[in-house]
Design a protein around this motif. Structure first.
Motif, PDB file in Angstrom:
ATOM      1  N   UNK A 221     -68.508 107.464 -38.723  1.00 51.87           N
ATOM      2  CA  UNK A 221     -68.595 106.158 -38.075  1.00 51.87           C
ATOM      3  C   UNK A 221     -67.437 106.024 -37.094  1.00 51.87           C
ATOM      4  N   UNK A 222     -67.648 106.327 -35.812  1.00 53.51           N
ATOM      5  CA  UNK A 222     -66.549 106.189 -34.863  1.00 53.51           C
ATOM      6  C   UNK A 222     -66.122 104.723 -34.743  1.00 53.51           C
ATOM      7  N   UNK A 223     -64.816 104.481 -34.791  1.00 55.14           N
ATOM      8  CA  UNK A 223     -64.318 103.111 -34.758  1.00 55.14           C
ATOM      9  C   UNK A 223     -63.654 102.752 -33.442  1.00 55.14           C
ATOM     10  N   UNK A 224     -63.508 103.709 -32.537  1.00 51.76           N
ATOM     11  CA  UNK A 224     -62.823 103.439 -31.280  1.00 51.76           C
ATOM     12  C   UNK A 224     -63.797 103.264 -30.122  1.00 51.76           C
ATOM     13  N   UNK A 225     -65.065 103.157 -30.416  1.00 49.58           N
ATOM     14  CA  UNK A 225     -66.074 102.985 -29.381  1.00 49.58           C
ATOM     15  C   UNK A 225     -66.957 101.795 -29.709  1.00 49.58           C
ATOM     16  N   UNK A 226     -67.702 101.373 -28.724  1.00 49.80           N
ATOM     17  CA  UNK A 226     -68.654 100.289 -28.925  1.00 49.80           C
ATOM     18  C   UNK A 226     -70.065 100.860 -28.782  1.00 49.80           C
ATOM     19  N   UNK A 227     -71.027 100.204 -29.378  1.00 48.91           N
ATOM     20  CA  UNK A 227     -72.414 100.663 -29.281  1.00 48.91           C
ATOM     21  C   UNK A 227     -73.316  99.630 -28.631  1.00 48.91           C
ATOM     22  N   UNK A 228     -72.807  98.421 -28.427  1.00 48.45           N
ATOM     23  CA  UNK A 228     -73.592  97.371 -27.778  1.00 48.45           C
ATOM     24  C   UNK A 228     -72.749  96.683 -26.717  1.00 48.45           C
ATOM     25  N   UNK A 229     -73.425  96.170 -25.681  1.00 45.03           N
ATOM     26  CA  UNK A 229     -72.754  95.502 -24.567  1.00 45.03           C
ATOM     27  C   UNK A 229     -73.455  94.175 -24.322  1.00 45.03           C
ATOM     28  N   UNK A 230     -72.678  93.106 -24.183  1.00 44.77           N
ATOM     29  CA  UNK A 230     -73.259  91.782 -23.912  1.00 44.77           C
ATOM     30  C   UNK A 230     -73.613  91.673 -22.435  1.00 44.77           C
ATOM     31  N   UNK A 231     -74.843  91.279 -22.148  1.00 44.05           N
ATOM     32  CA  UNK A 231     -75.313  91.114 -20.775  1.00 44.05           C
ATOM     33  C   UNK A 231     -76.020  89.774 -20.636  1.00 44.05           C
ATOM     34  N   UNK A 232     -76.116  89.303 -19.401  1.00 41.94           N
ATOM     35  CA  UNK A 232     -76.846  88.068 -19.120  1.00 41.94           C
ATOM     36  C   UNK A 232     -77.440  88.189 -17.711  1.00 41.94           C
ATOM     37  N   UNK A 233     -78.451  87.379 -17.407  1.00 40.18           N
ATOM     38  CA  UNK A 233     -79.038  87.431 -16.071  1.00 40.18           C
ATOM     39  C   UNK A 233     -77.997  87.114 -14.998  1.00 40.18           C
ATOM     40  N   UNK A 234     -78.072  87.825 -13.902  1.00 40.89           N
ATOM     41  CA  UNK A 234     -77.151  87.618 -12.804  1.00 40.89           C
ATOM     42  C   UNK A 234     -76.019  88.631 -12.743  1.00 40.89           C
ATOM     43  N   UNK A 235     -75.937  89.510 -13.708  1.00 38.62           N
ATOM     44  CA  UNK A 235     -74.870  90.509 -13.728  1.00 38.62           C
ATOM     45  C   UNK A 235     -75.172  91.708 -12.855  1.00 38.62           C
ATOM     46  N   UNK A 236     -76.390  91.851 -12.378  1.00 36.52           N
ATOM     47  CA  UNK A 236     -76.775  93.030 -11.611  1.00 36.52           C
ATOM     48  C   UNK A 236     -76.225  93.013 -10.190  1.00 36.52           C
ATOM     49  N   UNK A 237     -75.662  91.920  -9.779  1.00 45.07           N
ATOM     50  CA  UNK A 237     -75.162  91.774  -8.398  1.00 45.07           C
ATOM     51  C   UNK A 237     -74.012  92.709  -8.121  1.00 45.07           C
TER      52      UNK A 237
ATOM     53  N   UNK B 152     -65.603  97.861 -23.226  1.00 46.73           N
ATOM     54  CA  UNK B 152     -64.817  98.797 -24.027  1.00 46.73           C
ATOM     55  C   UNK B 152     -63.328  98.477 -23.932  1.00 46.73           C
ATOM     56  N   UNK B 153     -62.845  98.150 -22.738  1.00 38.42           N
ATOM     57  CA  UNK B 153     -61.433  97.788 -22.566  1.00 38.42           C
ATOM     58  C   UNK B 153     -61.095  96.515 -23.342  1.00 38.42           C
ATOM     59  N   UNK B 154     -62.004  95.546 -23.308  1.00 37.27           N
ATOM     60  CA  UNK B 154     -61.783  94.303 -24.056  1.00 37.27           C
ATOM     61  C   UNK B 154     -61.754  94.573 -25.551  1.00 37.27           C
ATOM     62  N   UNK B 155     -62.679  95.403 -26.049  1.00 44.58           N
ATOM     63  CA  UNK B 155     -62.735  95.751 -27.469  1.00 44.58           C
ATOM     64  C   UNK B 155     -61.450  96.450 -27.903  1.00 44.58           C
ATOM     65  N   UNK B 156     -61.009  97.416 -27.111  1.00 47.00           N
ATOM     66  CA  UNK B 156     -59.797  98.157 -27.473  1.00 47.00           C
ATOM     67  C   UNK B 156     -58.557  97.272 -27.401  1.00 47.00           C
ATOM     68  N   UNK B 157     -58.521  96.361 -26.444  1.00 44.74           N
ATOM     69  CA  UNK B 157     -57.391  95.447 -26.345  1.00 44.74           C
ATOM     70  C   UNK B 157     -57.317  94.489 -27.515  1.00 44.74           C
ATOM     71  N   UNK B 158     -58.448  93.971 -27.951  1.00 40.60           N
ATOM     72  CA  UNK B 158     -58.484  93.039 -29.071  1.00 40.60           C
ATOM     73  C   UNK B 158     -58.148  93.713 -30.389  1.00 40.60           C
ATOM     74  N   UNK B 159     -58.437  94.994 -30.502  1.00 42.85           N
ATOM     75  CA  UNK B 159     -58.199  95.721 -31.746  1.00 42.85           C
ATOM     76  C   UNK B 159     -56.946  96.584 -31.688  1.00 42.85           C
ATOM     77  N   UNK B 160     -56.148  96.396 -30.644  1.00 47.63           N
ATOM     78  CA  UNK B 160     -54.880  97.114 -30.462  1.00 47.63           C
ATOM     79  C   UNK B 160     -55.053  98.626 -30.578  1.00 47.63           C
ATOM     80  N   UNK B 161     -56.080  99.144 -29.909  1.00 45.70           N
ATOM     81  CA  UNK B 161     -56.335 100.584 -29.921  1.00 45.70           C
ATOM     82  C   UNK B 161     -55.703 101.277 -28.727  1.00 45.70           C
TER      83      UNK B 161
END
Length: 89
Positions: A73-89, A49-58
């Motif tokens: 349609x809220x534009x200041x929030x995200x609805x999906x998050x990128x994940x990959x194996x190994x992030x649970x640590x 969310x911080x990365x999204x807001x920073x890129x969109x100057x929010x």
């Protein structure tokens, strides 16, 4: 336990925080799965969310409008998050 499925692009659907003490099992597209704590997944969500807001100057002082906010349609929030194996640590 909450079970989520990663989509083909590497994202999971997440538009809010999960309870900190919950366990979330994410099944990845490659066939593996990992168990995340609610605290860890919430931190990943906050970073995205911080990365999204920073890129969109929010972030920052832009003033405000007295007009009622459109909630279709809220534009200041995200609805999906990128994940990959190994992030649970």
């Amino acid at each position: 336990m909450i079970t989520l499925q990663q989509d083909a692009d590497g994202f999971i659907r997440m538009n809010r925080h999960f309870p900190d003490n919950s366990l979330i099992n994410i099944s990845f597209t490659e066939g593996t799965s990992e168990e995340f704590s609610g605290t860890r997944l919430n931190a990943i969500f906050d970073d995205a969310l911080a990365e999204f807001r920073g890129q969109n100057r929010l972030e920052g002082a832009k003033g405000f409008s007295r007009a009622p906010a459109k909630t279709v349609q809220p534009t200041k929030n995200i609805t999906v998050v990128k994940v990959h194996p190994g992030m649970a640590v």
